[in-house]
Motif scaffolding. Structure first.
Motif, mmCIF file in Angstrom:
data_model
loop_
_atom_site.group_PDB
_atom_site.id
_atom_site.type_symbol
_atom_site.label_atom_id
_atom_site.label_comp_id
_atom_site.label_asym_id
_atom_site.label_seq_id
_atom_site.Cartn_x
_atom_site.Cartn_y
_atom_site.Cartn_z
ATOM 1 N N ASP A 22 0.810 -1.218 0.000
ATOM 2 C CA ASP A 22 0.000 0.000 0.000
ATOM 3 C C ASP A 22 0.844 1.268 0.000
ATOM 4 O O ASP A 22 0.314 2.370 0.055
ATOM 5 N N ALA A 23 2.175 1.148 -0.046
ATOM 6 C CA ALA A 23 3.047 2.313 0.074
ATOM 7 C C ALA A 23 3.163 3.050 -1.259
ATOM 8 O O ALA A 23 3.410 2.433 -2.297
ATOM 9 N N GLU A 24 2.989 4.369 -1.229
ATOM 10 C CA GLU A 24 3.081 5.188 -2.430
ATOM 11 C C GLU A 24 4.323 6.072 -2.425
ATOM 12 O O GLU A 24 4.907 6.315 -3.473
ATOM 13 N N THR A 25 4.714 6.566 -1.265
ATOM 14 C CA THR A 25 5.826 7.503 -1.190
ATOM 15 C C THR A 25 7.098 6.799 -0.730
ATOM 16 O O THR A 25 7.064 5.750 -0.080
ATOM 17 N N LEU A 26 8.228 7.411 -1.044
ATOM 18 C CA LEU A 26 9.522 6.836 -0.691
ATOM 19 C C LEU A 26 9.677 6.671 0.814
ATOM 20 O O LEU A 26 10.145 5.633 1.303
ATOM 21 N N SER A 27 9.280 7.692 1.580
ATOM 22 C CA SER A 27 9.426 7.615 3.040
ATOM 23 C C SER A 27 8.570 6.492 3.616
ATOM 24 O O SER A 27 9.002 5.782 4.537
ATOM 25 N N HIS A 28 7.368 6.323 3.097
ATOM 26 C CA HIS A 28 6.486 5.251 3.553
ATOM 27 C C HIS A 28 7.157 3.900 3.323
ATOM 28 O O HIS A 28 7.230 3.049 4.226
ATOM 29 N N LYS A 29 7.669 3.684 2.129
ATOM 30 C CA LYS A 29 8.310 2.411 1.796
ATOM 31 C C LYS A 29 9.516 2.133 2.697
ATOM 32 O O LYS A 29 9.638 1.063 3.293
ATOM 33 N N LEU A 30 10.414 3.107 2.796
ATOM 34 C CA LEU A 30 11.684 2.865 3.470
ATOM 35 C C LEU A 30 11.558 2.815 4.990
ATOM 36 O O LEU A 30 12.240 2.019 5.645
ATOM 37 N N LEU A 31 10.712 3.649 5.573
ATOM 38 C CA LEU A 31 10.564 3.617 7.029
ATOM 39 C C LEU A 31 9.956 2.300 7.497
ATOM 40 O O LEU A 31 10.287 1.801 8.579
ATOM 41 N N VAL A 32 9.072 1.719 6.687
ATOM 42 C CA VAL A 32 8.518 0.406 7.015
ATOM 43 C C VAL A 32 9.557 -0.686 6.763
ATOM 44 O O VAL A 32 9.797 -1.549 7.614
ATOM 45 N N ARG A 33 10.201 -0.657 5.619
ATOM 46 C CA ARG A 33 11.182 -1.689 5.278
ATOM 47 C C ARG A 33 12.358 -1.711 6.258
ATOM 48 O O ARG A 33 12.891 -2.775 6.578
ATOM 49 N N ALA A 34 12.771 -0.536 6.729
ATOM 50 C CA ALA A 34 13.911 -0.466 7.644
ATOM 51 C C ALA A 34 13.533 -0.731 9.093
ATOM 52 O O ALA A 34 14.402 -0.730 9.966
ATOM 53 N N GLY A 35 12.247 -0.955 9.362
ATOM 54 C CA GLY A 35 11.819 -1.290 10.714
ATOM 55 C C GLY A 35 11.733 -0.104 11.656
ATOM 56 O O GLY A 35 11.887 -0.250 12.869
ATOM 57 N N PHE A 36 11.444 1.082 11.114
ATOM 58 C CA PHE A 36 11.328 2.280 11.954
ATOM 59 C C PHE A 36 9.901 2.484 12.460
ATOM 60 O O PHE A 36 9.709 3.012 13.558
ATOM 61 N N VAL A 37 8.917 2.119 11.652
ATOM 62 C CA VAL A 37 7.513 2.299 12.038
ATOM 63 C C VAL A 37 6.712 1.077 11.603
ATOM 64 O O VAL A 37 7.152 0.297 10.750
ATOM 65 N N ARG A 38 5.542 0.931 12.211
ATOM 66 C CA ARG A 38 4.647 -0.177 11.863
ATOM 67 C C ARG A 38 3.214 0.343 11.849
ATOM 68 O O ARG A 38 2.793 1.058 12.760
ATOM 69 N N ARG A 39 2.470 -0.022 10.828
ATOM 70 C CA ARG A 39 1.085 0.427 10.683
ATOM 71 C C ARG A 39 0.155 -0.376 11.582
ATOM 72 O O ARG A 39 0.190 -1.600 11.601
#
Length: 566
Positions: A22-39
Motif C-alpha cells: 500500500d506504500a506510495e511515497t519513498l518515506s512510507h516504503k523505506l521507514l517500514v522496510r527499515a523497521g522504523f515504524v509499523r502500521r
C-alpha cells in the motif's frame, strides 16, 4: 557494554526486502522496510526503537532551539472539553476533521488538533499583569485529525507528533518580535535537521489571524504546491498568491451583441464554436456560500481554486451548486450564465476580470451568449477575490517575472493570531496605567513526526535511508562480517566507540549473511558504516561514508581517531 552501544542481536527490528503493497511515497516504503515504524490502522502508526531514536532526535533539536529563545515547555492534555472550542467557533469550523467523542455521562469532548484555546485559558489563569508578559509556552505532543484519506505513511496520519508554541504579548510590536524570534528559531531548527526548506507566504485558514508563513520542504511526495520566483526572493503557497487589480480603459469597446451559440454549455464547446481562444471568454462558476447561490467570474482559460475561495469566505461553507439548485430559478440558465442581469445573485470575480475588460459570456438564455460584455459598464463586481488556480509562468507579484511551481511537504507554520482568541476568552492583563490591556497572540507549529518523513524523502537514495548526523539513530553502524573473530573485533570497537561518547549500532547477529548485514546497513542509513571484515585478523577495518559511498581501510586505532574527532 556501554549504554551507548546497541547490539542488533538484541534490537527489536525486522527489515523487509520488498516495499509494502500500500506504500506510495519513498518515506512510507523505506521507514517500514527499515523497521522504523509499523502500521496499526489507516493513519495510525507505532514507532519502533530505531524510529523512536530519530523522532526523539528531531524533538531534541526543536526543544534546544525553543529553549534558546526563552520559551518554556509545558504539557497540556490531548483530551479536551468542547466548551472552549465552542467559544471560538472552531467546534463547528473544523468540520469532519475534528475527532469528537462523549464520556459516559454524555459530555462532549474532542481530541486536540491544536491548542490555542487551552493555552489562552492557561495564560488567563496564570498571568494577570503586564509584568507577567511577554511569555512563550510550547509543548511537543500528540495531535489528532480525522483525515478523510490517511496516506503516505506518517506524512498524513490521523495521529501525529507536533510542537506547538504560543506567544502572549501586550502590544502588536511585541507580537512582531515574538514572531521574528520563532521565524529565526525555525530556520535554525531546519538547518540543524538537514532539511532543505523554503519560507513562503501563506494563509491562516481555520487558525485565524493576519500574518502567516509556511516552512516547506521541497519533495516529490509533497502535497503542498508553492510558487517561487527565479528572479527575486518571492515565494508563497499557491493559496496566498495575489494578482493586482489593474483597470483598463473600456470606452472603445462596442455595444453588447448577442450570439446564437446552440449546444455550447462549456467553455471548450463555446471556444470551438466561435473559433476564439478560451481566454477571451468569461467563466461564471456558481457556488453556494452558506446555502446562498453566488457567482464567481474568472477568465475562461483559468480554473477556480476552491481552496482559495473557501479561505477568502471563511468561516462560511462553500460548495458547488447541483442540478436541483437551478429548479425555480429562471434567472439562472445552466451553461449560459452571464454576469449582466444577475440582479438576485452576488457576483465575485478574479482581479483579471478588471473594470474595462471585455468578454464573451453567457446571455442568460439557453443556446445564447453575448460578446463585448464589459466589466464596470455592463455588469458590476460586488467583490474582487484572487481565486484562480496559479499556473507556471504567472507574473510574480513582487517583480513581474514568471513564477515557477514546485511540490513540497509542510513542516512548519507560524501565525500572528492577533486578538481572536484573547477576545473569545477576554484575556486581559493589568497594564502599566492600571487599566486592562487585551493580550495579543502568536501560534507556531512544527510537525515533528512529519519532519522525520520529510528527511527520509529528501535524503534517501536507491539503497535506503540516509540520515543527517544530527538525527540519525546512531553515529556509527559497526558490521561484523560473520566469523567469530570478526564479531569479537566488531564488539570491541563498538565498545570503545561507545565509551568515547558515540552512539553505536553494532550488527552482531549470528547466522545472518554478510550480504544481508551490508544491505541492512545501507537501508537503515546511519551516516558512517564500519566493517570488521576480511582483514580483521590484521586489525584493519573498512570505514564507509553512507552518503558518498567513499570507503577506506584503516587500522582500528586510525578508525577510532577518525570517528571520535570533533
Amino acid at each position: 557494554m556501554a549504554a551507548q552501544v546497541q547490539r542488533m542481536s538484541r534490537l527489536m527490528v525486522k527489515t523487509l526486502r520488498d516495499d509494502p503493497a500500500d506504500a506510495e511515497t519513498l518515506s512510507h516504503k523505506l521507514l517500514v522496510r527499515a523497521g522504523f515504524v509499523r502500521r496499526n490502522a489507516a493513519g495510525i502508526w507505532s514507532w519502533l526503537p530505531l524510529g523512536m531514536r530519530v523522532l526523539e532526535n528531531v524533538a531534541r533539536v526543536v526543544r534546544e532551539e525553543m529553549d534558546a529563545i526563552g520559551a518554556q515547555e509545558v504539557l497540556l492534555p490531548a483530551l479536551l472539553p468542547k466548551e472552549p472550542y465552542e467559544a471560538t467557533g472552531r467546534w463547528e469550523e473544523y468540520g469532519a476533521e475534528l475527532f469528537r467523542l462523549q464520556d459516559r455521562k454524555g459530555g462532549d469532548y474532542l481530541l486536540g488538533p491544536t491548542h490555542e484555546e487551552i493555552f489562552t485559558q492557561l495564560v488567563k489563569d496564570q498571568c494577570t499583569s503586564y509584568k507577567d508578559l511577554p511569555v512563550i509556552l510550547y509543548q511537543i505532543q500528540t495531535k489528532y485529525r480525522d483525515e478523510a484519506r490517511p496516506r503516505s505513511g506518517i506524512l498524513r496520519g490521523r495521529e501525529f507528533q507536533m510542537k506547538d508554541s504560543y506567544s502572549f504579548d501586550t502590544t502588536d510590536e511585541g507580537l512582531a518580535q515574538s514572531y521574528a524570534l520563532h521565524r529565526e528559531a525555525y530556520v535554525r531548527i531546519f538547518d540543524r535537521l538537514g532539511l532543505r526548506h523554503k519560507v513562503v507566504s501563506a494563509v491562516s485558514g481555520a487558525m485565524g489571524g493576519s500574518a502567516s508563513e509556511e516552512f516547506l520542504a521541497p519533495a516529490a511526495a509533497g502535497e503542498d504546491t508553492f510558487v517561487y520566483c527565479p528572479s527575486c526572493d518571492y515565494a508563497a503557497n499557491t493559496e496566498a498568491v495575489t494578482f493586482a487589480l489593474a483597470p483598463v480603459d473600456g470606452a472603445e469597446h462596442p455595444a453588447v451583441r448577442e450570439l446564437d451559440t446552440p449546444d455550447t454549455p462549456t467553455i471548450e464547446t463555446l471556444a470551438a464554436h466561435l473559433g476564439v481562444d478560451a481566454s477571451a471568454t468569461l467563466k461564471n462558476l456558481l457556488v453556494k456560500v452558506d446555502g446562498e447561490i453566488v457567482a464567481v467570474g474568472v477568465p475562461g482559460d483559468r480554473e477556480v481554486d476552491l481552496g482559495k475561495l473557501g479561505d477568502h469566505l471563511a468561516p462560511a461553507t462553500v460548495e458547488l451548486v447541483t442540478a436541483e439548485d437551478f429548479e425555480g430559478r429562471d434567472d439562472l440558465v445552466r451553461g449560459y450564465v452571464g454576469p449582466q442581469g444577475l440582479d438576485k445573485v452576488r457576483y465575485l470575480a478574479d482581479p483579471r476580470v478588471a473594470p474595462g475588460t471585455a468578454w464573451i459570456t453567457g446571455a442568460n438564455q439557453a443556446g445564447k451568449h453575448a460578446e463585448n460584455v464589459v466589466a464596470g459598464r455592463d455588469f458590476e463586481v460586488d467583490d474582487y477575490l484572487d481565486v484562480v488556480v496559479v499556473e507556471d509562468g504567472d507574473p510574480c507579484p513582487s517583480c513581474g517575472a514568471g513564477l515557477k511551481l514546485d511540490r513540497a511537504i509542510e513542516i512548519g507554520h507560524i501565525f500572528q493570531l492577533g486578538r481572536k482568541y484573547a477576545d473569545a476568552f477576554q484575556l486581559d492583563v493589568l497594564g502599566q496605567n492600571g487599566k486592562p490591556v487585551r493580550v495579543t497572540m502568536g501560534s507556531y507549529g512544527i510537525g515533528v513526526s512529519r519532519a522525520v518523513a520529510a528527511l527520509a524523502e529528501q535524503t534517501a537514495d536507491e539503497q535506503g535511508l540516509c540520515w543527517p548526523a544530527e538525527v540519525a539513530p546512531a553515529d556509527v553502524h559497526v558490521v561484523a562480517a560473520g566469523k567469530a573473530a570478526q564479531t569479537e573485533l566488531a564488539l570491541s570497537v563498538a565498545e570503545r566507540l561507545g565509551a568515547a561518547g558515540l552512539r553505536v549500532l553494532v550488527d552482531d547477529r549470528a547466522g545472518v549473511s554478510p550480504g544481508v548485514k551490508f544491505t541492512d546497513a545501507e537501508l537503515i542509513g546511519v551516516p558512517r558504516i564500519l566493517v570488521a571484515g576480511r582483514r580483521s585478523a590484521e586489525g584493519v577495518v573498512e570505514l564507509k561514508d553512507r552518503r558518498t559511498g567513499e570507503r577506506e581501510e584503516l587500522t582500528v586505532d586510525e578508525a577510532l581517531a577518525r570517528l571520535t574527532a570533533k
